[in-house]
Design a protein around this motif. Structure first.
Motif, PDB file in Angstrom:
ATOM      1  N   THR A   5       0.826  -1.210   0.000  1.00 43.63           N
ATOM      2  CA  THR A   5       0.000   0.000   0.000  1.00 43.63           C
ATOM      3  C   THR A   5       0.859   1.258   0.000  1.00 43.63           C
ATOM      4  O   THR A   5       0.624   2.191  -0.781  1.00 43.63           O
ATOM      5  CB  THR A   5      -0.931   0.013   1.229  1.00 43.63           C
ATOM      6  OG1 THR A   5      -1.678  -1.197   1.263  1.00 43.63           O
ATOM      7  CG2 THR A   5      -1.884   1.195   1.165  1.00 43.63           C
ATOM      8  N   GLY A   6       1.879   1.294   0.867  1.00 44.00           N
ATOM      9  CA  GLY A   6       2.762   2.453   0.933  1.00 44.00           C
ATOM     10  C   GLY A   6       3.476   2.704  -0.377  1.00 44.00           C
ATOM     11  O   GLY A   6       3.545   3.844  -0.864  1.00 44.00           O
ATOM     12  N   GLY A   7       4.015   1.631  -0.971  1.00 44.27           N
ATOM     13  CA  GLY A   7       4.713   1.769  -2.242  1.00 44.27           C
ATOM     14  C   GLY A   7       3.796   2.181  -3.374  1.00 44.27           C
ATOM     15  O   GLY A   7       4.165   2.997  -4.228  1.00 44.27           O
ATOM     16  N   THR A   8       2.576   1.631  -3.390  1.00 45.52           N
ATOM     17  CA  THR A   8       1.611   1.948  -4.452  1.00 45.52           C
ATOM     18  C   THR A   8       1.126   3.390  -4.361  1.00 45.52           C
ATOM     19  O   THR A   8       1.071   4.107  -5.362  1.00 45.52           O
ATOM     20  CB  THR A   8       0.413   0.984  -4.387  1.00 45.52           C
ATOM     21  OG1 THR A   8       0.881  -0.368  -4.490  1.00 45.52           O
ATOM     22  CG2 THR A   8      -0.557   1.251  -5.522  1.00 45.52           C
ATOM     23  N   VAL A   9       0.766   3.819  -3.151  1.00 42.66           N
ATOM     24  CA  VAL A   9       0.340   5.210  -2.960  1.00 42.66           C
ATOM     25  C   VAL A   9       1.461   6.168  -3.347  1.00 42.66           C
ATOM     26  O   VAL A   9       1.245   7.181  -4.019  1.00 42.66           O
ATOM     27  CB  VAL A   9      -0.098   5.454  -1.496  1.00 42.66           C
ATOM     28  CG1 VAL A   9      -0.319   6.937  -1.234  1.00 42.66           C
ATOM     29  CG2 VAL A   9      -1.370   4.675  -1.184  1.00 42.66           C
ATOM     30  N   GLY A  10       2.684   5.811  -2.959  1.00 43.84           N
ATOM     31  CA  GLY A  10       3.838   6.628  -3.321  1.00 43.84           C
ATOM     32  C   GLY A  10       4.027   6.715  -4.824  1.00 43.84           C
ATOM     33  O   GLY A  10       4.317   7.793  -5.369  1.00 43.84           O
ATOM     34  N   ALA A  11       3.853   5.586  -5.517  1.00 46.21           N
ATOM     35  CA  ALA A  11       4.018   5.563  -6.978  1.00 46.21           C
ATOM     36  C   ALA A  11       2.951   6.417  -7.668  1.00 46.21           C
ATOM     37  O   ALA A  11       3.242   7.110  -8.649  1.00 46.21           O
ATOM     38  CB  ALA A  11       3.950   4.123  -7.482  1.00 46.21           C
ATOM     39  N   ILE A  12       1.731   6.376  -7.144  1.00 42.68           N
ATOM     40  CA  ILE A  12       0.642   7.175  -7.736  1.00 42.68           C
ATOM     41  C   ILE A  12       0.903   8.674  -7.546  1.00 42.68           C
ATOM     42  O   ILE A  12       0.755   9.474  -8.471  1.00 42.68           O
ATOM     43  CB  ILE A  12      -0.717   6.768  -7.126  1.00 42.68           C
ATOM     44  CG1 ILE A  12      -1.076   5.333  -7.548  1.00 42.68           C
ATOM     45  CG2 ILE A  12      -1.820   7.735  -7.557  1.00 42.68           C
ATOM     46  CD1 ILE A  12      -2.272   4.748  -6.824  1.00 42.68           C
ATOM     47  N   ILE A  13       1.311   9.047  -6.322  1.00 41.71           N
ATOM     48  CA  ILE A  13       1.619  10.464  -6.070  1.00 41.71           C
ATOM     49  C   ILE A  13       2.789  10.911  -6.951  1.00 41.71           C
ATOM     50  O   ILE A  13       2.776  12.000  -7.527  1.00 41.71           O
ATOM     51  CB  ILE A  13       1.953  10.698  -4.583  1.00 41.71           C
ATOM     52  CG1 ILE A  13       0.758  10.337  -3.696  1.00 41.71           C
ATOM     53  CG2 ILE A  13       2.333  12.163  -4.346  1.00 41.71           C
ATOM     54  CD1 ILE A  13       1.055  10.395  -2.203  1.00 41.71           C
ATOM     55  N   LEU A  14       3.799  10.034  -7.053  1.00 39.53           N
ATOM     56  CA  LEU A  14       4.979  10.344  -7.864  1.00 39.53           C
ATOM     57  C   LEU A  14       4.611  10.545  -9.327  1.00 39.53           C
ATOM     58  O   LEU A  14       5.153  11.432 -10.003  1.00 39.53           O
ATOM     59  CB  LEU A  14       5.999   9.208  -7.723  1.00 39.53           C
ATOM     60  CG  LEU A  14       7.333   9.344  -8.446  1.00 39.53           C
ATOM     61  CD1 LEU A  14       8.088  10.568  -7.947  1.00 39.53           C
ATOM     62  CD2 LEU A  14       8.177   8.092  -8.229  1.00 39.53           C
ATOM     63  N   LEU A  15       3.667   9.744  -9.809  1.00 44.15           N
ATOM     64  CA  LEU A  15       3.263   9.809 -11.216  1.00 44.15           C
ATOM     65  C   LEU A  15       2.681  11.177 -11.577  1.00 44.15           C
ATOM     66  O   LEU A  15       2.968  11.730 -12.632  1.00 44.15           O
ATOM     67  CB  LEU A  15       2.227   8.707 -11.503  1.00 44.15           C
ATOM     68  CG  LEU A  15       1.713   8.588 -12.940  1.00 44.15           C
ATOM     69  CD1 LEU A  15       2.841   8.191 -13.882  1.00 44.15           C
ATOM     70  CD2 LEU A  15       0.589   7.565 -13.018  1.00 44.15           C
ATOM     71  N   PHE A  16       1.881  11.724 -10.679  1.00 48.15           N
ATOM     72  CA  PHE A  16       1.167  12.959 -11.004  1.00 48.15           C
ATOM     73  C   PHE A  16       1.808  14.230 -10.428  1.00 48.15           C
ATOM     74  O   PHE A  16       1.507  15.329 -10.886  1.00 48.15           O
ATOM     75  CB  PHE A  16      -0.289  12.869 -10.509  1.00 48.15           C
ATOM     76  CG  PHE A  16      -1.093  11.822 -11.217  1.00 48.15           C
ATOM     77  CD1 PHE A  16      -1.551  12.041 -12.511  1.00 48.15           C
ATOM     78  CD2 PHE A  16      -1.381  10.613 -10.611  1.00 48.15           C
ATOM     79  CE1 PHE A  16      -2.291  11.079 -13.173  1.00 48.15           C
ATOM     80  CE2 PHE A  16      -2.124   9.634 -11.264  1.00 48.15           C
ATOM     81  CZ  PHE A  16      -2.579   9.871 -12.554  1.00 48.15           C
ATOM     82  N   ALA A  17       2.674  14.064  -9.439  1.00 48.27           N
ATOM     83  CA  ALA A  17       3.139  15.273  -8.740  1.00 48.27           C
ATOM     84  C   ALA A  17       4.654  15.423  -8.677  1.00 48.27           C
ATOM     85  O   ALA A  17       5.141  16.297  -7.956  1.00 48.27           O
ATOM     86  CB  ALA A  17       2.563  15.285  -7.326  1.00 48.27           C
ATOM     87  N   ALA A  18       5.409  14.605  -9.412  1.00 52.58           N
ATOM     88  CA  ALA A  18       6.875  14.647  -9.306  1.00 52.58           C
ATOM     89  C   ALA A  18       7.466  16.030  -9.584  1.00 52.58           C
ATOM     90  O   ALA A  18       8.249  16.542  -8.776  1.00 52.58           O
ATOM     91  CB  ALA A  18       7.495  13.598 -10.227  1.00 52.58           C
ATOM     92  N   PRO A  19       7.143  16.693 -10.705  1.00 52.69           N
ATOM     93  CA  PRO A  19       7.743  18.013 -10.965  1.00 52.69           C
ATOM     94  C   PRO A  19       7.401  19.059  -9.897  1.00 52.69           C
ATOM     95  O   PRO A  19       8.250  19.839  -9.481  1.00 52.69           O
ATOM     96  CB  PRO A  19       7.147  18.410 -12.325  1.00 52.69           C
ATOM     97  CG  PRO A  19       6.749  17.117 -12.964  1.00 52.69           C
ATOM     98  CD  PRO A  19       6.281  16.263 -11.827  1.00 52.69           C
ATOM     99  N   ALA A  20       6.131  19.049  -9.449  1.00 48.34           N
ATOM    100  CA  ALA A  20       5.717  20.024  -8.427  1.00 48.34           C
ATOM    101  C   ALA A  20       6.420  19.752  -7.097  1.00 48.34           C
ATOM    102  O   ALA A  20       6.840  20.683  -6.398  1.00 48.34           O
ATOM    103  CB  ALA A  20       4.209  19.966  -8.233  1.00 48.34           C
ATOM    104  N   LEU A  21       6.563  18.447  -6.748  1.00 45.15           N
ATOM    105  CA  LEU A  21       7.209  18.092  -5.487  1.00 45.15           C
ATOM    106  C   LEU A  21       8.691  18.446  -5.503  1.00 45.15           C
ATOM    107  O   LEU A  21       9.284  18.710  -4.453  1.00 45.15           O
ATOM    108  CB  LEU A  21       7.018  16.596  -5.208  1.00 45.15           C
ATOM    109  CG  LEU A  21       5.608  16.191  -4.789  1.00 45.15           C
ATOM    110  CD1 LEU A  21       5.451  14.686  -4.833  1.00 45.15           C
ATOM    111  CD2 LEU A  21       5.293  16.705  -3.394  1.00 45.15           C
ATOM    112  N   ALA A  22       9.293  18.432  -6.685  1.00 42.32           N
ATOM    113  CA  ALA A  22      10.701  18.809  -6.794  1.00 42.32           C
ATOM    114  C   ALA A  22      10.897  20.255  -6.346  1.00 42.32           C
ATOM    115  O   ALA A  22      11.877  20.589  -5.666  1.00 42.32           O
ATOM    116  CB  ALA A  22      11.181  18.630  -8.227  1.00 42.32           C
ATOM    117  N   LYS A  23       9.957  21.127  -6.705  1.00 37.92           N
ATOM    118  CA  LYS A  23      10.032  22.534  -6.303  1.00 37.92           C
ATOM    119  C   LYS A  23       9.872  22.664  -4.780  1.00 37.92           C
ATOM    120  O   LYS A  23      10.532  23.488  -4.146  1.00 37.92           O
ATOM    121  CB  LYS A  23       8.949  23.345  -7.012  1.00 37.92           C
ATOM    122  CG  LYS A  23       9.138  23.432  -8.525  1.00 37.92           C
ATOM    123  CD  LYS A  23       7.994  24.197  -9.175  1.00 37.92           C
ATOM    124  CE  LYS A  23       8.155  24.226 -10.705  1.00 37.92           C
ATOM    125  NZ  LYS A  23       7.026  24.919 -11.363  1.00 37.92           N
TER     126      LYS A  23
END
Length: 513
Positions: free
Chosen positions: A117-135
């Motif tokens: 669950t932790g890895g899957t939720v992380g992968a989903i967030i990473l898929l849609f929010a990676a560029p924004a999270l980098a900032k």
């Protein structure tokens, strides 16, 4: 963005890359189960194999090995109290007591579900929010990191039993002291090395964890003479069911949700990583628990197992944000991946998802498949893995000693580390006999190094002044929250005592009337 996702999907679903995911997950899980090796060793072993592969296939393989090792590291923590890697040390706090109660099957299954669950939720967030999270990760400065580590230290009460808060604080200070051993990060000056070259790099966390948990547990069990006689063969039915009932699922669901998001956010911050995420998630979850539930932590609490297992896998996924979008490794393992990518001619950074979209998006998408593969691989193996408990103690204890010593030696290939491990084990046994908790020491050690480095940088940038604390609203906000959390138990007790006094007074007045 959609074009990139479809490109990554096409790359990730290629038969060869699917095979790389499966091979990586299997190899990582197996290596992660061996105490002391962990994801850094696992990924390092894969580097020669990736030289002849396409960059996308190579990083997919190493990513599978990475979260496979974190996934598998919980096994030895739960079954024999010998953490497979640093990020699964917290798993042993409640996982090992569950195994001792005859619920090893449930503990391993819960770890598998939470990791997935932790890895899957992380992968989903990473898929849609990676560029924004980098900032967001770039906006954090040294003062903010220092404040965050101070906030983490307020969780020390979560790692202490009833009436042990003072002892927990003493052990936290002890951990902070151990973190100062070695060369100063800013000046390079040796500190507390006593003239020994071997201590210039400080004390390894793995060494500390294996000494205070695996070796100490072995020696304590021998001292108590409870396992000297050969145990009768354990029936698999005694290992407990792997199923979770509705009440247990309802109990851990909020924990898994909180820890998934929290672990991912910690993983996004460069230098934080899965180990810190697991400690902080455990502390956060205990703070959320009621007074009655808090007493269960450290004795086999399901929430105490679910929180770190969810957080460390979510953080492992989150650590790919600074790696892929900024070219900054978020942990030691991703630092090795960074070197492998550069060697393959791929430069991680802001232009990666423009110049190499197949690498960027295929790695992210493969993470979801990887977590699914890990769940499918591990759940059917739990009844067989649990048979480790059926090994007679006179055989199991030397095996634990062998794997612990070998694991520490393979990290540095230095016999001094083994001598240091024996020395720390002797101190840990003495402290444990006096009922001092070991976990706060590890918390202090983990947070101490990062806290000191960022404090030094902040002081340099502010000309030696502490003004950096109140100059930035984010830093000040985190410090204020830390102070509130630190004094919250005391305030709660004062209010409870006042309420009790008022109630007694009202009863006395009623009786007098």
């Amino acid at each position: 963005m959609l074009d990139g996702i479809f490109t990554g999907l096409g790359t990730a679903l290629m038969p060869f890359n699917i095979m790389m995911v499966v091979v990586g997950c299997f190899a990582g899980t197996f290596i992660g189960m061996l105490p002391g090796l962990g994801p850094i060793s696992a990924v390092a072993l894969m580097i020669p194999i990736t030289y002849g592969l396409d960059p996308a296939s190579g990083i997919i393989l190493m990513a599978g090995v990475y979260y496979g090792a974190v996934f598998g590291g919980s096994t030895s923590s739960i079954l024999i109290n010998a953490p497979g890697c640093a990020s699964t040390v917290v798993t042993s706090f409640d996982g090992y007591p569950l195994a001792q109660k005859g619920q090893a099957g449930k503990a391993l299954a819960l770890a598998a579900y939470c990791s997935f669950t932790g890895g899957t939720v992380g992968a989903i967030i990473l898929l849609f929010a990676a560029p924004a999270l980098a900032k967001v990760s770039l906006s954090f400065q040294s003062g903010d990191y220092f404040a965050l580590m101070v906030l983490g230290l307020t969780a020390v009460a979560a790692f202490s039993g009833k009436g042990q808060v003072i002892k927990a604080m003493i052990m936290t200070v002890f951990g902070l002291m151990i973190a100062t051993v070695g060369a100063d990060a800013m000046t390079g000056a040796p500190r507390f090395t006593f003239g020994s070259v071997d201590l210039l790099d400080g004390v390894s966390f793995l060494l500390l964890a294996m000494a205070t948990f695996a070796l100490t547990e072995v020696v304590m069990s021998v001292m108590k003479r409870q396992h000297l006689e050969e145990d009768p063969e354990i029936d698999m039915a005694a290992l407990g069911s792997m199923k979770l009932n509705k009440e247990e699922v309802k109990e851990i669901a909020p924990t898994v949700a909180r820890s998934s998001v929290f672990g991912f956010i910690i993983g996004v911050l460069p230098g934080a990583g899965a180990t810190i995420a697991s400690f902080l998630a455990y502390g956060m979850e205990r703070n959320f628990a009621s007074a009655k539930e808090k007493l269960k932590f450290g004795k086999g609490a399901l929430r105490g197992l679910a929180a770190p297992e969810t957080a460390n896998n979510a953080a492992s996924t989150g650590s790919f944000v600074p790696l892929l979008t900024l070219g900054i490794p978020g942990s030691g393992t991703t630092a090795i991946m960074l070197g492998a990518l550069i060697a393959a001619g791929v430069q991680p950074g802001p232009r990666l998802f423009v110049d190499n979209p197949d690498v960027f998006w295929s790695v992210i998408i493969s993470m979801y498949f990887g977590n699914l593969v890990l769940l499918i691989l591990n759940l059917p193996l739990i009844p067989y893995i649990s048979r480790l408990l059926a090994i007679p103690r006179p055989i199991l204890i030397p095996l634990i000693l062998f794997f612990s010593v070998t694991g520490v030696y393979l990290v540095s290939f230095n016999t001094f580390d083994i001598q240091m491990m024996v020395f720390i084990t002797a101190i840990a046994i003495f402290l444990k006999l006096l009922e001092f908790p070991m976990a706060p020491m590890l918390l202090g050690y983990i947070l101490g190094g990062i806290m000191e480095q960022n404090l030094s940088r902040s002081l340099v940038m502010s000309d030696g002044s502490l003004s950096f604390i109140w100059e930035r609203p984010l830093t000040l906000s985190i410090i204020v929250i830390a102070v509130i959390l630190l004094f919250l138990p005391l305030i709660s007790k004062l209010f409870a005592a006042k309420g009790q006094k008022g109630m007694e007074q009202a009863i006395n007045e009623g009786e007098g009337g």
